[in-house]
Motif scaffolding. Structure first.
Motif, PDB file in Angstrom:
ATOM      1  N   GLY A   1     -42.318  27.354   6.840  1.00 25.52           N
ATOM      2  CA  GLY A   1     -41.244  28.139   6.248  1.00 25.52           C
ATOM      3  C   GLY A   1     -40.571  27.472   5.060  1.00 25.52           C
ATOM      4  O   GLY A   1     -39.422  27.794   4.728  1.00 25.52           O
ATOM      5  N   ILE A   2     -41.262  26.531   4.405  1.00 27.47           N
ATOM      6  CA  ILE A   2     -40.691  25.867   3.235  1.00 27.47           C
ATOM      7  C   ILE A   2     -40.636  26.853   2.075  1.00 27.47           C
ATOM      8  O   ILE A   2     -41.612  27.543   1.788  1.00 27.47           O
TER       9      ILE A   2
ATOM     10  N   LEU B   1     -43.606  14.617   1.935  1.00 25.64           N
ATOM     11  CA  LEU B   1     -45.064  14.687   2.093  1.00 25.64           C
ATOM     12  C   LEU B   1     -45.593  16.082   1.778  1.00 25.64           C
ATOM     13  O   LEU B   1     -46.764  16.236   1.426  1.00 25.64           O
ATOM     14  N   GLY B   2     -44.729  17.098   1.910  1.00 23.86           N
ATOM     15  CA  GLY B   2     -45.148  18.466   1.615  1.00 23.86           C
ATOM     16  C   GLY B   2     -45.184  18.800   0.141  1.00 23.86           C
ATOM     17  O   GLY B   2     -45.505  19.934  -0.233  1.00 23.86           O
ATOM     18  N   MET B   3     -44.872  17.831  -0.712  1.00 26.52           N
ATOM     19  CA  MET B   3     -44.835  18.078  -2.156  1.00 26.52           C
ATOM     20  C   MET B   3     -46.208  17.987  -2.817  1.00 26.52           C
ATOM     21  O   MET B   3     -46.353  18.375  -3.983  1.00 26.52           O
ATOM     22  N   LEU B   4     -47.214  17.480  -2.116  1.00 28.69           N
ATOM     23  CA  LEU B   4     -48.559  17.381  -2.682  1.00 28.69           C
ATOM     24  C   LEU B   4     -49.323  18.654  -2.301  1.00 28.69           C
ATOM     25  O   LEU B   4     -49.573  18.913  -1.124  1.00 28.69           O
ATOM     26  N   LEU B   5     -49.689  19.435  -3.316  1.00 31.19           N
ATOM     27  CA  LEU B   5     -50.203  20.793  -3.082  1.00 31.19           C
ATOM     28  C   LEU B   5     -51.675  20.928  -3.472  1.00 31.19           C
ATOM     29  O   LEU B   5     -52.174  20.222  -4.346  1.00 31.19           O
TER      30      LEU B   5
ATOM     31  N   TYR C   1     -54.332  31.064  -3.111  1.00 30.31           N
ATOM     32  CA  TYR C   1     -53.044  30.644  -2.559  1.00 30.31           C
ATOM     33  C   TYR C   1     -52.906  29.133  -2.678  1.00 30.31           C
ATOM     34  O   TYR C   1     -53.888  28.407  -2.806  1.00 30.31           O
ATOM     35  N   VAL C   2     -51.670  28.698  -2.645  1.00 31.32           N
ATOM     36  CA  VAL C   2     -51.345  27.271  -2.723  1.00 31.32           C
ATOM     37  C   VAL C   2     -50.667  26.865  -1.423  1.00 31.32           C
ATOM     38  O   VAL C   2     -49.796  27.567  -0.908  1.00 31.32           O
ATOM     39  N   VAL C   3     -51.076  25.704  -0.901  1.00 29.15           N
ATOM     40  CA  VAL C   3     -50.558  25.206   0.366  1.00 29.15           C
ATOM     41  C   VAL C   3     -50.422  23.690   0.249  1.00 29.15           C
ATOM     42  O   VAL C   3     -51.106  23.061  -0.572  1.00 29.15           O
ATOM     43  N   SER C   4     -49.543  23.094   1.026  1.00 29.60           N
ATOM     44  CA  SER C   4     -49.423  21.640   0.965  1.00 29.60           C
ATOM     45  C   SER C   4     -50.659  20.998   1.579  1.00 29.60           C
ATOM     46  O   SER C   4     -51.242  21.519   2.537  1.00 29.60           O
TER      47      SER C   4
ATOM     48  N   SER D   1     -37.157  24.231  13.313  1.00 28.75           N
ATOM     49  CA  SER D   1     -37.075  24.368  11.865  1.00 28.75           C
ATOM     50  C   SER D   1     -38.234  25.184  11.304  1.00 28.75           C
ATOM     51  O   SER D   1     -38.280  25.463  10.112  1.00 28.75           O
ATOM     52  N   SER D   2     -39.196  25.553  12.154  1.00 29.55           N
ATOM     53  CA  SER D   2     -40.334  26.360  11.717  1.00 29.55           C
ATOM     54  C   SER D   2     -40.913  27.083  12.926  1.00 29.55           C
ATOM     55  O   SER D   2     -40.591  26.766  14.078  1.00 29.55           O
TER      56      SER D   2
END
Length: 396
Positions: A25-26, A118-122, A154-157, A297-298
């Motif tokens: 859910g980011i 860590l979720g910033m690398l896509l 689509y883009v995902v981490s 949180s998710s």
């Protein structure tokens, strides 16, 4: 099902976009830069910390190595965790007292910040779930299992993507839960997004607890919150003739159906989509609710966190109306929440009393998972003291 939310970036002077996907859910990232193998781990870490997402265009295996480098930069030395643990319940002039709940909230904050960075690398995936990067593995089946069919890129981490691949391996290889009458291992195959029964101590409790005598007259059981189907499978192998298993999550329902079909137990176990109880009554009702009363949180955290103990309280409140005379309910519950000061034992006993129930007995066991012995873990003080119990309940 992917939501139609786009992520935007610029590449080679051109505006680009794709569908944004996050199981956690980011929110879609507003600042995105492209990068390749020339990006250093230090620069990537600084970008991620300041809120800039990195859409990888280099070698896929190098992206995995970069993610591990980010992990090393985020994770703190164990001494800090040990100092925090020692401060629980203690205070002095220089160090304010930290409660167990404070430590738990600190743990969640640390985990949230870690996941954010860590979720910033896509990674960008094609509509057929392939990746157009050098040395990219074939993850199409894993993504198809987790996400279903898609029609657009689509883009995902990368972190989530590796979780999808790991879940595919769990699903393919299976998890042994017990042995059959011939000593052969019985496997369940967890699906992505469905809680895996890796905590074997509660499985042992259900395998070994004495079955209620009410089953002799009416061999019917309910399994509330079926997940992978593991508890239903155990009851079926213990010769309970009719089991009705419920869940609200479509992934869990599909997972349980597949596991039950593979073991040829469909004639004994019926899967029903329901909030807690199916219609009717049973001689035995089992439930392994989420153990920690905190807000997830998710969607992936719903199997672990039960906000305000809603499922637990709902299960207890509905038991009296669904138990046959002299029937039993088995509540599988850890006392971790008590050690974290998120719920007291007296609160649990009060809910049982208010629901018109009696405690017939309790079977306890200690956890065997690695974190229960990891003194570097921020929650070690609670995990080391944790007990998992099978509460045997009946109507008054």
């Amino acid at each position: 099902m992917m939501q139609d939310i786009s992520i935007h970036w610029e590449e080679g002077g051109q505006a680009c976009s794709a569908i944004w996907h996050s199981e956690n859910g980011i929110a879609v990232h507003k600042k995105v830069v492209t990068a390749d193998d020339t990006l250093t781990a230090d620069d990537a870490y600084h970008l991620a910390c300041e809120g800039t997402a990195i859409l990888w265009k280099g070698d896929f295996q190098n992206a995995r190595q970069l993610l591990q480098a980010l992990v090393r930069r985020i994770d703190k030395p164990s001494k800090k965790s040990k100092r925090a643990v020692k401060r629980v319940g203690k205070s002095d002039a220089a160090t304010p007292k930290k409660t167990a709940k404070d430590i738990f909230n600190q743990h969640r904050l640390v985990q949230s910040q870690r996941a954010r960075i860590l979720g910033m690398l896509l990674i960008q995936c094609n509509p057929d779930h392939t990746i157009s990067l050098r040395r990219a593995p074939d993850i199409s089946q894993a993504c198809s299992e987790a996400y279903g069919a898609v029609s657009q890129p689509y883009v995902v981490s990368l972190r989530e993507l590796l979780g999808v691949v790991s879940a595919h391996e769990w699903r393919k290889n299976g998890l042994p839960i017990l042995a059959d009458e011939n000593g052969n291992p019985v496997f369940v195959h967890p699906h992505y997004g469905v809680f895996s029964p890796v905590r074997g101590e509660y499985i042992e409790l259900v395998c070994n607890a004495p079955l209620p005598k009410a089953l002799d007259a009416e061999s019917t059981a309910f399994d509330i919150g079926v997940g992978t189907g593991v508890l239903s499978i155990i009851l079926a192998m213990r010769d309970v003739q009719k089991i009705v298993a419920t869940d609200q999550d479509d992934r869990a329902l599909a997972c349980a159906k597949e596991n039950i079909a593979q073991l040829n137990l469909g004639s004994q176990i019926e899967i029903v989509k329901a909030n807690l109880f199916p219609p009717g009554k049973a001689s035995l009702i089992v439930c392994n609710p989420p153990w920690v009363p905190a807000r997830p949180s998710s969607t992936l955290e719903h199997a672990v966190y039960d906000p305000e103990s809603q499922m637990l309280k709902g299960f207890l409140a509905g038991l009296k109306d669904h138990l046959l005379p002299e029937g039993e309910a088995w509540l599988i519950l850890s006392d971790l929440a008590e050690h974290l000061e998120l719920r007291t034992r007296q609160e649990l006993l009060t809910w049982i009393e208010d629901a018109g129930l009696l405690v017939l007995g309790r079977i306890d066991t200690k956890p065997k998972h690695p974190k229960s012995g990891d003194e570097a873990d921020l929650l070690y003080f609670a995990r080391a003291a944790e007990t998992t119990s099978l509460w045997r309940l009946s109507a008054k």
